[in-house]
Design a protein around this motif. Structure first.
Motif, PDB file in Angstrom:
ATOM      1  N   ALA A   1       0.434   4.109  -1.116  1.00  0.00           N
ATOM      2  CA  ALA A   1      -0.289   5.343  -0.793  1.00  0.00           C
ATOM      3  C   ALA A   1      -0.307   5.620   0.710  1.00  0.00           C
ATOM      4  O   ALA A   1      -0.467   6.765   1.134  1.00  0.00           O
ATOM      5  CB  ALA A   1      -1.724   5.275  -1.328  1.00  0.00           C
TER       6      ALA A   1
ATOM      7  N   VAL B   1       0.859  -1.181   0.000  1.00  0.00           N
ATOM      8  CA  VAL B   1       0.000   0.000   0.000  1.00  0.00           C
ATOM      9  C   VAL B   1       0.899   1.237   0.000  1.00  0.00           C
ATOM     10  O   VAL B   1       1.064   1.909   1.017  1.00  0.00           O
ATOM     11  CB  VAL B   1      -0.970  -0.006   1.208  1.00  0.00           C
TER      12      VAL B   1
ATOM     13  N   ALA C   1      -6.310   3.679  -1.901  1.00  0.00           N
ATOM     14  CA  ALA C   1      -5.347   2.925  -2.700  1.00  0.00           C
ATOM     15  C   ALA C   1      -6.072   2.057  -3.717  1.00  0.00           C
ATOM     16  O   ALA C   1      -7.190   1.601  -3.482  1.00  0.00           O
ATOM     17  CB  ALA C   1      -4.486   2.055  -1.795  1.00  0.00           C
TER      18      ALA C   1
ATOM     19  N   GLU D   1     -10.493  -0.936  -5.272  1.00  0.00           N
ATOM     20  CA  GLU D   1     -10.134   0.251  -4.509  1.00  0.00           C
ATOM     21  C   GLU D   1     -10.358  -0.041  -3.029  1.00  0.00           C
ATOM     22  O   GLU D   1     -11.276  -0.775  -2.662  1.00  0.00           O
ATOM     23  CB  GLU D   1     -11.006   1.449  -4.897  1.00  0.00           C
TER      24      GLU D   1
END
Length: 178
Positions: free
Chosen positions: A22, A20, A154, A77
């Motif tokens: 992000a 991840v 993400a 998502e």
């Protein structure tokens, strides 16, 4: 990748994770200080299956099978809007968590000899560990800071295979979701 009883990493261990990136800006400093797995090369992630196979068993056939499992799952998502806790652990909770649960279930169905966390937990809760093995006051301070950095959004499009080389975790492969 690891939780309370999995700090004793050893050469040959492997795991399947969803990176991840992000989340890194929000969690990097806390993980670097408070999560032992971050200090040995594990990025911000949600664990799909740990432990997986011993590295000596991972060959092209296993890699092909990983791809076949993932070919049945679409990219998705995910949002991290809140923190959660296990005893001594602070984590970000993915929403929805169902796609992560389905990935774990699919890998366990393919490799039933490798239950998540060696079968230690009845319900494997998808999570992105930020801190573990810490006192409550440390977790509260980290959580207060993190709440101001959320949400993190993400796109999940792959699962990575990590292998421990005796010192650090290294990426051995990355496998796309459909």
């Amino acid at each position: 990748m690891a939780d309370d009883d999995f700090h004793g990493f050893h050469a040959g261990q492997s795991g399947l994770i969803v990176r991840v990136p992000a989340a890194e800006p929000a969690v990097r400093a806390w993980r670097g200080r408070l999560d032992p797995s971050a200090r040995v090369g594990v990025p911000a992630h949600v664990t799909v299956l740990f432990p997986f196979l011993d590295a000596s068993r991972i060959d092209q056939g296993v890699c092909t099978a990983i791809g076949e499992v993932l070919d049945r799952h679409q990219s998705f998502e995910v949002r991290f809007e809140r923190c959660g806790r296990f005893p001594g652990v602070l984590y970000l909770a993915p929403e929805p968590d169902t796609p992560f649960r389905r990935l774990t279930e699919a890998f366990v169905a393919r490799w039933p000899e490798n239950p998540p966390f060696d079968g230690q937990f009845d319900d494997v809760v998808p999570h992105l560990t930020v801190a573990q093995g810490q006192d409550e006051d440390v977790l509260e301070k980290a959580e207060a800071d993190l709440l101001g950095r959320l949400p993190v959004v993400a796109h999940v499009s792959s699962v990575d295979l990590l292998v421990h080389d005796g010192t650090r975790w290294r990426q051995r492969g990355s496998f796309p979701l459909r």
